[in-house]
Scaffold this motif. Structure first.
Motif, PDB file in Angstrom:
ATOM      1  N   VAL A 175       0.923  -1.183   0.115  1.00 14.74           N
ATOM      2  CA  VAL A 175      -0.092   0.024   0.240  1.00 14.74           C
ATOM      3  C   VAL A 175       1.034   1.249  -0.107  1.00 14.74           C
ATOM      4  CG1 VAL A 175      -1.938  -1.061   1.229  1.00 14.74           C
ATOM      5  CG2 VAL A 175      -0.023   0.032   2.560  1.00 14.74           C
ATOM      6  N   GLN A 176       0.289   2.413  -0.442  1.00 18.96           N
ATOM      7  CA  GLN A 176       0.918   3.486  -0.218  1.00 18.96           C
ATOM      8  C   GLN A 176       0.951   3.897   1.314  1.00 18.96           C
ATOM      9  OE1 GLN A 176      -1.959   4.971  -3.398  1.00 18.96           O
ATOM     10  NE2 GLN A 176      -0.234   6.513  -3.694  1.00 18.96           N
ATOM     11  N   ASP A 177       1.916   4.501   1.487  1.00 15.45           N
ATOM     12  CA  ASP A 177       1.737   4.851   3.048  1.00 15.45           C
ATOM     13  C   ASP A 177       2.193   6.324   3.094  1.00 15.45           C
ATOM     14  OD1 ASP A 177       2.079   5.063   5.630  1.00 15.45           O
ATOM     15  OD2 ASP A 177       4.248   4.410   5.912  1.00 15.45           O
ATOM     16  N   PRO A 178       0.990   7.387   3.423  1.00 11.05           N
ATOM     17  CA  PRO A 178      -0.004   6.842   3.968  1.00 11.05           C
ATOM     18  C   PRO A 178      -1.200   6.639   2.875  1.00 11.05           C
ATOM     19  CG  PRO A 178      -0.017   9.381   3.763  1.00 11.05           C
ATOM     20  CD  PRO A 178       1.410   8.884   3.423  1.00 11.05           C
ATOM     21  N   SER A 179      -2.247   6.148   3.304  1.00 11.61           N
ATOM     22  CA  SER A 179      -3.315   5.561   2.393  1.00 11.61           C
ATOM     23  C   SER A 179      -4.735   5.102   3.018  1.00 11.61           C
ATOM     24  CB  SER A 179      -2.884   4.271   1.596  1.00 11.61           C
ATOM     25  OG  SER A 179      -3.014   3.057   2.450  1.00 11.61           O
ATOM     26  N   ARG A 406       5.221  17.090  15.652  1.00 11.28           N
ATOM     27  CA  ARG A 406       4.003  16.958  16.644  1.00 11.28           C
ATOM     28  C   ARG A 406       3.292  15.599  16.083  1.00 11.28           C
ATOM     29  NH1 ARG A 406       0.145  21.863  17.431  1.00 11.28           N
ATOM     30  NH2 ARG A 406      -0.418  20.428  19.153  1.00 11.28           N
ATOM     31  N   LYS A 407       2.398  15.123  17.039  1.00 13.30           N
ATOM     32  CA  LYS A 407       1.677  14.058  16.740  1.00 13.30           C
ATOM     33  C   LYS A 407       0.234  14.297  15.953  1.00 13.30           C
ATOM     34  CE  LYS A 407       4.428  10.867  18.705  1.00 13.30           C
ATOM     35  NZ  LYS A 407       4.897   9.591  17.870  1.00 13.30           N
ATOM     36  N   SER A 408      -0.076  13.529  15.188  1.00 13.40           N
ATOM     37  CA  SER A 408      -1.494  13.638  14.494  1.00 13.40           C
ATOM     38  C   SER A 408      -2.662  13.840  15.485  1.00 13.40           C
ATOM     39  CB  SER A 408      -1.510  12.837  13.501  1.00 13.40           C
ATOM     40  OG  SER A 408      -0.570  12.725  12.552  1.00 13.40           O
ATOM     41  N   TRP A 409      -2.705  12.877  16.475  1.00 10.53           N
ATOM     42  CA  TRP A 409      -3.951  12.967  16.986  1.00 10.53           C
ATOM     43  C   TRP A 409      -4.006  14.125  18.139  1.00 10.53           C
ATOM     44  CZ3 TRP A 409      -8.502  10.866  16.604  1.00 10.53           C
ATOM     45  CH2 TRP A 409      -8.464   9.451  15.915  1.00 10.53           C
ATOM     46  N   THR A 424      -8.958  15.068  10.399  1.00  9.47           N
ATOM     47  CA  THR A 424      -8.551  13.648  10.610  1.00  9.47           C
ATOM     48  C   THR A 424      -7.190  13.585  10.670  1.00  9.47           C
ATOM     49  OG1 THR A 424     -10.371  13.231   8.697  1.00  9.47           O
ATOM     50  CG2 THR A 424      -8.692  11.509   9.246  1.00  9.47           C
ATOM     51  N   PRO A 425      -6.852  12.804  11.748  1.00  7.86           N
ATOM     52  CA  PRO A 425      -5.377  12.740  12.044  1.00  7.86           C
ATOM     53  C   PRO A 425      -4.627  11.944  11.059  1.00  7.86           C
ATOM     54  CG  PRO A 425      -6.396  11.275  13.260  1.00  7.86           C
ATOM     55  CD  PRO A 425      -7.474  12.063  12.720  1.00  7.86           C
ATOM     56  N   GLY A 426      -3.393  12.428  10.630  1.00  4.60           N
ATOM     57  CA  GLY A 426      -2.650  11.804   9.399  1.00  4.60           C
ATOM     58  C   GLY A 426      -2.287  10.171   9.721  1.00  4.60           C
ATOM     59  N   SER A 427      -2.090  10.103  11.047  1.00  6.66           N
ATOM     60  CA  SER A 427      -1.444   8.786  11.456  1.00  6.66           C
ATOM     61  C   SER A 427      -2.569   7.701  11.126  1.00  6.66           C
ATOM     62  CB  SER A 427      -1.013   8.640  12.740  1.00  6.66           C
ATOM     63  OG  SER A 427      -1.935   9.229  13.778  1.00  6.66           O
ATOM     64  N   GLY A 433       1.920   9.080   7.825  1.00  6.56           N
ATOM     65  CA  GLY A 433       0.695  10.127   7.891  1.00  6.56           C
ATOM     66  C   GLY A 433       0.970  10.885   9.374  1.00  6.56           C
ATOM     67  N   GLU A 434       1.922  10.541   9.951  1.00  6.43           N
ATOM     68  CA  GLU A 434       2.066  10.941  11.441  1.00  6.43           C
ATOM     69  C   GLU A 434       2.820  12.508  11.113  1.00  6.43           C
ATOM     70  OE1 GLU A 434       1.531  11.626  14.435  1.00  6.43           O
ATOM     71  OE2 GLU A 434       1.897   9.359  15.113  1.00  6.43           O
ATOM     72  N   GLY A 435       2.339  13.267  11.829  1.00  9.91           N
ATOM     73  CA  GLY A 435       2.674  14.676  11.886  1.00  9.91           C
ATOM     74  C   GLY A 435       1.960  15.634  10.906  1.00  9.91           C
ATOM     75  N   PHE A 436       0.788  15.072  10.309  1.00  9.89           N
ATOM     76  CA  PHE A 436       0.061  15.604   9.211  1.00  9.89           C
ATOM     77  C   PHE A 436      -1.507  15.496   9.794  1.00  9.89           C
ATOM     78  CE2 PHE A 436       3.703  14.463   6.715  1.00  9.89           C
ATOM     79  CZ  PHE A 436       3.844  15.499   5.749  1.00  9.89           C
TER      80      PHE A 436
END
Length: 460
Positions: A175-179, A406-409, A424-427, A433-436
């Protein structure tokens, strides 16, 4: 179980037994001078269990699916702040009314069902031929996709799981990460993966192909091992990045060199602004290595109506030469009774028909898409003006915003708590996706403008 019935005016203590209450022996002693109670602690209730073991693959799944979890946190926030006007820019759910030219076609089909002449029951599991023909003509033009290669369904997400049934547990996947999280979760459920590895936030046996700003959101295929199934979404959810023609040629070449199959998710192709391919079949050789899924959900606002399609070319074969389309057809016939005839009437109203270059429904559908693209621009401009690194937005209804270190959540919680905006949290889309955070452009214009005002106030 013993229960006391006591007359408080006498010294008698009566006991009855009831199996309905599960507790230790209980007694009451009554005297004329007063009532003395002696009650034992209740025993722990025994829960009945069957002898059926739980599906171990489902047990591997971590917590809840991303979007219901966001919904749960939104509901908790509303309970905490009942007077706040919460703006939802998280879950990618459409908000604007479906154009009347489309809903009127569905209403007419529903009305026809009340007549003997217009009634129809079960339809073809693959979809009505007239709709399949219209899909071929409208979206695939001169790409050589036949109506018999198109399978109409109740949405791309449902087809992703059906495709997983086709391929089974003895395949490797990437999979793409993120996806989009449905790719990974469905792979876990059918048994393609190992356990979840908390230290790296990944499932074993899945190849997570990093797609970050640093590599232009396209994986380094030279570092990817041979894989059976490759999930690839363009324009991408969540990043909004769209693969170029050159990149997709690399992807198709990689699949052909390795004997892999691409599952190409084109759910947002209609939002494409750049001159990038809208279909994988624009790439030579893709018919031999790719399946394409698509949906009316974000095209025509059918998130609740439910209508999509999947293309499986005749040339696509398993290693033994058997046509993949035959097995997918078998899954459709076994697990699905066909899309709603009312929904299919709405889908048909969206598309080009014989002799009509730009029917009213097609123009109306593009009009709604343009509205959401204008929303996207407002969001992009807002975060850009605040100095953030902003990605996506041009070719998809999603804006991907970076919060370094920073953490997404934590970002999600901060924006919800201080601005009453759901993102929506990126992680939630993978470790990449962490940090987005992902910000959706699906919303009423007044809500988008108000969200922009609040964000500017929060991060000025």
């Amino acid at each position: 179980m013993e229960h006391p019935l006591v007359n408080p005016l006498c010294g008698l203590s009566l006991r009855i037994y009831s199996p309905a209450i599960n507790s230790a022996k209980t007694s009451l002693t009554c005297k004329r001078s007063g009532l003395i109670r002696s009650i034992a602690e209740p025993m722990e209730k025994t829960v009945y269990t069957t002898k059926v073991p739980r599906n171990g693959n489902i047990a591997k799944l971590q917590a809840g699916y991303l979007f219901p979890e966001i919904g749960r946190r939104r509901s908790a926030h509303i309970q905490k702040y009942p007077d706040a006007k919460v703006i939802s820019l998280g879950i990618g759910d459409t908000t604007e009314p479906i154009p009347e030219v489309i809903t009127s076609a569905m209403a007419q089909r529903a009305q026809d069902l009340s007549t003997r002449e217009g009634y129809s029951g079960y339809g073809a599991e693959q979809g009505e031929k007239v709709l399949r023909t219209a899909l071929s003509r409208t979206f695939y033009g001169d790409l050589g996709i036949k109506d018999t290669e198109i399978f109409v369904s109740d949405g791309a997400k449902c087809d992703i799981s059906r495709l997983q049934l086709v391929f089974g547990s003895n395949v490797t996947m990437a999979v793409q990460d993120p996806s989009y999280p449905a790719y990974v979760d469905s792979s876990v459920i059918v048994g393609q993966t190992g356990s979840f590895e908390k230290d790296v936030q990944k499932y074993g046996k899945i190849e997570y192909m990093k797609c970050l700003p640093e590599n232009d959101f396209f994986p380094d295929l030279l570092s990817v091992p041979r894989i059976d199934i490759i999930f690839f979404c363009s324009p991408n959810n969540p990043t909004g990045a769209a693969a170029t023609r050159k990149q997709l040629k690399e992807l198709v070449g990689f699949a052909k060199a390795n004997g892999s199959i691409i599952i190409y998710d084109s759910a947002y192709a209609i939002y494409m602004s750049d001159d990038n391919p809208k279909s994988i079949y624009e790439i030579p050789g893709a018919r031999e290595v790719a399946i394409e899924t698509a949906s009316f959900s974000k095209y025509a606002g059918f998130t609740g109506v439910r209508l999509g399609w999947t293309v499986v070319p005749d040339e696509l074969r398993f290693s033994d030469g058997f046509p993949v389309a035959n097995d997918f057809n078998r899954i459709m016939c076994t697990c699905f009774n066909g899309a709603s005839n009312i929904a299919q009437a709405g889908g048909l109203a969206c598309l080009s028909l014989e002799g009509l270059k730009a029917p009213e429904g097609l123009k109306a559908m593009h009009g709604v898409v343009e509205f959401y693209k204008e929303n996207t621009k407002i969001i992009v401009d807002t975060f850009t003006s605040l100095g953030f690194q902003v990605y996506g937005g041009r070719n998809a209804p999603y804006v991907w915003v970076r919060f370094p270190g920073r953490k997404s959540w934590d970002i999600f919680a901060e924006i919800l708590e201080k601005a009453h905006i759901v993102t929506t949290p990126g992680s939630g889309f993978g470790p990449g996706g962490e940090g987005f955070i992902r910000v959706s452009a699906f919303g009423h214009r007044e809500n988008i403008l108000e969200a922009a005002r609040r964000l500017k106030s929060l991060y000025k």
